[in-house]
Design a protein around this motif. Structure first.
Motif, PDB file in Angstrom:
ATOM      1  N   ALA A 117       2.864  -5.317  -9.854  1.00 45.72           N
ATOM      2  CA  ALA A 117       1.479  -5.658  -9.996  1.00 45.72           C
ATOM      3  C   ALA A 117       0.834  -5.480  -8.566  1.00 45.72           C
ATOM      4  N   ALA A 118       1.339  -5.812  -7.584  1.00 45.48           N
ATOM      5  CA  ALA A 118       0.725  -5.668  -6.043  1.00 45.48           C
ATOM      6  C   ALA A 118       0.596  -4.151  -5.845  1.00 45.48           C
ATOM      7  N   CYS A 119       1.380  -3.470  -6.391  1.00 46.03           N
ATOM      8  CA  CYS A 119       1.511  -2.009  -6.046  1.00 46.03           C
ATOM      9  C   CYS A 119       0.968  -1.071  -7.172  1.00 46.03           C
ATOM     10  N   GLY A 120       0.259  -1.597  -7.992  1.00 46.66           N
ATOM     11  CA  GLY A 120      -0.462  -1.073  -8.906  1.00 46.66           C
ATOM     12  C   GLY A 120       0.361  -0.025 -10.092  1.00 46.66           C
TER      13      GLY A 120
ATOM     14  N   ALA B 145      -0.057   3.701 -10.706  1.00 44.14           N
ATOM     15  CA  ALA B 145      -0.169   4.350 -12.036  1.00 44.14           C
ATOM     16  C   ALA B 145      -1.537   5.457 -11.667  1.00 44.14           C
ATOM     17  N   GLY B 146      -2.097   5.219 -10.698  1.00 43.21           N
ATOM     18  CA  GLY B 146      -3.058   6.293 -10.589  1.00 43.21           C
ATOM     19  C   GLY B 146      -2.913   7.451  -9.541  1.00 43.21           C
ATOM     20  N   VAL B 147      -1.655   7.529  -9.080  1.00 45.83           N
ATOM     21  CA  VAL B 147      -1.138   8.371  -8.385  1.00 45.83           C
ATOM     22  C   VAL B 147      -1.243   9.891  -8.933  1.00 45.83           C
ATOM     23  N   VAL B 148      -1.631  10.924  -8.517  1.00 49.05           N
ATOM     24  CA  VAL B 148      -1.616  12.286  -9.060  1.00 49.05           C
ATOM     25  C   VAL B 148      -0.352  12.718  -9.441  1.00 49.05           C
ATOM     26  N   GLY B 149       0.133  13.174 -10.662  1.00 45.18           N
ATOM     27  CA  GLY B 149       1.531  13.196 -10.891  1.00 45.18           C
ATOM     28  C   GLY B 149       2.533  12.226 -11.374  1.00 45.18           C
ATOM     29  N   ASN B 150       1.510  11.099 -11.219  1.00 40.84           N
ATOM     30  CA  ASN B 150       2.394   9.826 -11.601  1.00 40.84           C
ATOM     31  C   ASN B 150       2.059   9.150 -12.714  1.00 40.84           C
ATOM     32  N   SER B 151       1.280   9.823 -13.735  1.00 40.82           N
ATOM     33  CA  SER B 151       0.994   9.289 -14.977  1.00 40.82           C
ATOM     34  C   SER B 151       2.149   8.877 -15.617  1.00 40.82           C
ATOM     35  N   ASN B 152       2.567   7.897 -16.106  1.00 41.97           N
ATOM     36  CA  ASN B 152       3.716   7.351 -16.816  1.00 41.97           C
ATOM     37  C   ASN B 152       4.727   7.478 -15.626  1.00 41.97           C
ATOM     38  N   PRO B 153       4.570   6.652 -14.620  1.00 41.18           N
ATOM     39  CA  PRO B 153       4.930   7.029 -13.149  1.00 41.18           C
ATOM     40  C   PRO B 153       6.482   7.515 -13.166  1.00 41.18           C
ATOM     41  N   LEU B 154       6.610   8.605 -12.720  1.00 44.16           N
ATOM     42  CA  LEU B 154       8.020   9.041 -12.286  1.00 44.16           C
ATOM     43  C   LEU B 154       8.835   8.966 -13.642  1.00 44.16           C
ATOM     44  N   ASN B 155       8.240   9.141 -14.808  1.00 46.00           N
ATOM     45  CA  ASN B 155       9.184   8.825 -16.037  1.00 46.00           C
ATOM     46  C   ASN B 155       9.591  10.153 -16.557  1.00 46.00           C
ATOM     47  N   SER B 156       9.381  11.457 -15.818  1.00 43.23           N
ATOM     48  CA  SER B 156       9.908  12.811 -16.187  1.00 43.23           C
ATOM     49  C   SER B 156      11.034  13.119 -15.320  1.00 43.23           C
ATOM     50  N   LEU B 157      11.525  14.008 -15.902  1.00 41.31           N
ATOM     51  CA  LEU B 157      12.992  14.511 -15.035  1.00 41.31           C
ATOM     52  C   LEU B 157      12.749  15.371 -14.034  1.00 41.31           C
TER      53      LEU B 157
ATOM     54  N   ASP C   6      14.372   4.190 -12.458  1.00 38.28           N
ATOM     55  CA  ASP C   6      14.167   4.496 -11.055  1.00 38.28           C
ATOM     56  C   ASP C   6      12.936   3.968 -10.282  1.00 38.28           C
ATOM     57  N   VAL C   7      12.081   3.990 -11.131  1.00 39.80           N
ATOM     58  CA  VAL C   7      10.760   3.392 -10.183  1.00 39.80           C
ATOM     59  C   VAL C   7      10.982   1.675 -10.284  1.00 39.80           C
ATOM     60  N   ALA C   8      11.462   1.110 -11.404  1.00 38.71           N
ATOM     61  CA  ALA C   8      11.763  -0.229 -11.453  1.00 38.71           C
ATOM     62  C   ALA C   8      12.767  -0.607 -10.437  1.00 38.71           C
ATOM     63  N   ARG C   9      13.910   0.095 -10.225  1.00 34.18           N
ATOM     64  CA  ARG C   9      14.810  -0.284  -9.334  1.00 34.18           C
ATOM     65  C   ARG C   9      14.410   0.013  -8.115  1.00 34.18           C
ATOM     66  N   SER C  10      13.557   0.927  -7.661  1.00 33.25           N
ATOM     67  CA  SER C  10      13.011   1.399  -6.426  1.00 33.25           C
ATOM     68  C   SER C  10      12.168  -0.131  -5.815  1.00 33.25           C
ATOM     69  N   ILE C  11      11.346  -0.468  -6.759  1.00 32.74           N
ATOM     70  CA  ILE C  11      10.541  -1.780  -6.708  1.00 32.74           C
ATOM     71  C   ILE C  11      11.426  -3.076  -6.344  1.00 32.74           C
TER      72      ILE C  11
ATOM     73  N   ALA D 225       0.799  -1.256   0.068  1.00 37.90           N
ATOM     74  CA  ALA D 225       0.114   0.021   0.008  1.00 37.90           C
ATOM     75  C   ALA D 225       0.880   1.451  -0.033  1.00 37.90           C
ATOM     76  N   LEU D 226       2.113   1.491   0.688  1.00 34.35           N
ATOM     77  CA  LEU D 226       2.770   2.295   0.803  1.00 34.35           C
ATOM     78  C   LEU D 226       3.519   2.570  -0.733  1.00 34.35           C
ATOM     79  N   LEU D 227       3.995   1.537  -1.312  1.00 31.63           N
ATOM     80  CA  LEU D 227       4.698   1.596  -2.673  1.00 31.63           C
ATOM     81  C   LEU D 227       3.703   1.965  -3.707  1.00 31.63           C
ATOM     82  N   ARG D 228       2.203   1.596  -3.509  1.00 34.33           N
ATOM     83  CA  ARG D 228       1.377   1.994  -4.328  1.00 34.33           C
ATOM     84  C   ARG D 228       0.974   3.704  -4.334  1.00 34.33           C
ATOM     85  N   SER D 229       1.149   4.026  -2.940  1.00 39.83           N
ATOM     86  CA  SER D 229       1.049   5.467  -2.896  1.00 39.83           C
ATOM     87  C   SER D 229       2.089   6.367  -3.573  1.00 39.83           C
ATOM     88  N   LEU D 230       3.198   5.551  -3.582  1.00 36.50           N
ATOM     89  CA  LEU D 230       4.374   6.591  -4.019  1.00 36.50           C
ATOM     90  C   LEU D 230       4.437   6.139  -5.809  1.00 36.50           C
ATOM     91  N   PHE D 231       4.150   5.019  -6.057  1.00 41.59           N
ATOM     92  CA  PHE D 231       4.576   4.591  -7.311  1.00 41.59           C
ATOM     93  C   PHE D 231       3.564   4.195  -8.181  1.00 41.59           C
TER      94      PHE D 231
END
Length: 313
Positions: free
Chosen positions: A235-238, A176-188, A202-207, A168-174
């Protein structure tokens, strides 16, 4: 009384969420409150003094029975402590329930095979591809199915609750539905490179750090299995379906034995000496990716350097 190196079952359960060990609850909830994905950006890093400060808070709570409060500690230090707590456990989280890791690997086998086949086909044709393509993405479990697999694995309430709460924590940070996380964290604007065929996303390495501390260590898993484990947690983190595009499954993000993160290039700056800077401590993992034994299977499977959205290794 050290909280590091103990089983989850040896900890007092938090008042809420039910069955979550208090040290896990304290660290995860602090990261929830921080709303800072960079707190879990690899490499996990903290000085010895910083880690000692976290340990003292958690140990006082463990002995006294009081609620642990790490709100005054920097989120990046809390993130490093959470990973270190998992890494120090006698048995990895998803190896604690008998057969849990094997069940996850089996459930992800079709996805892993499809990903390898797509990589091989793209290599031969010279075309780009993405893990978000329906033929691959449809093989992923839903977040609910992923959590149910862990719940049904026979693990203790502490294991099941910990997995659900940290996901749930990782879902809140990473997620896909998190505001500002569309295409999650793919921007500079946030963590820099992620997905879209870019290396060391970085998203993948964080997970991936959680895959390294939660799954059995040194069990000879092949490159497809390792990729499947990261995909399962994602997948568990969405996470976005393409969050693993460009990810290198042989690149180690966290050294479990040393309890420290590793940057993409193999130089770690995890738990540093007292007073040390939090960058470039000069740690080189041993064995590192170059001697991990996964290179030949990776090359044979088609996970090789290429253009577009190929998984580059």
């Amino acid at each position: 009384h050290s909280v590091f190196g103990k089983t989850l079952e040896s900890f007092r359960s938090a008042a809420f969420p039910p069955d979550v060990p208090e040290p896990i609850r304290a660290l995860a909830d602090s990261l929830f409150d921080s709303r800072s994905p960079s707190a879990l950006r690899p490499p996990a890093r903290a000085t010895l003094d910083e880690m000692s400060a976290v340990r003292k808070v958690l140990e006082r709570s463990h002995v006294s029975g009081a609620t642990a409060d790490v709100s005054g500690i920097e989120p990046r230090v809390v993130g490093a402590a959470l990973l270190a707590l998992f890494a120090s456990a006698p048995t990895p989280l998803l190896a604690t329930p008998r057969g849990c890791a094997r069940s996850i690997d089996a459930s992800m086998k079709a996805w892993s095979s499809a990903a390898v086949a797509a990589a091989s086909a793209a290599k031969q044709s010279g075309t780009s591809w993405t893990l978000a393509s329906p033929g691959i993405a449809n093989l992923l479990p839903s977040a609910a199915d992923a959590e149910e697999l862990v719940r049904s694995s026979g693990g203790s309430p502490a294991v099941r609750a910990t997995f659900a709460h940290v996901c749930a924590l990782l879902r809140s940070l990473f997620g896909a539905g998190v505001v500002g996380n569309s295409n999650p964290l793919n921007s500079l604007d946030s963590l820099g490179t992620a997905g879209g065929g870019k290396k060391n996303c970085d998203v993948a390495r964080s997970i991936a750090q959680f895959a390294e501390v939660w799954f059995p260590r040194d069990d000879g898993a092949d490159v497809g299995t390792k990729m499947g484990r990261v995909a399962f947690i994602g997948a568990a983190c969405g996470c976005d379906l393409n969050f693993l595009d460009g990810f290198d499954p042989t690149s180690v993000a966290y050294d479990v034995d040393k309890g420290m993160g590793i940057v993409a290039g193999g130089i770690g700056n995890g738990v540093l000496g007292a007073g040390a800077a939090t960058q470039d401590a000069g740690f080189t993992p041993a064995p590192g990716p170059a001697s991990s034994g996964f290179e030949a299977p990776a090359a044979a499977s088609g996970f090789v350097s290429g253009a577009g959205n190929l998984i580059d290794i």
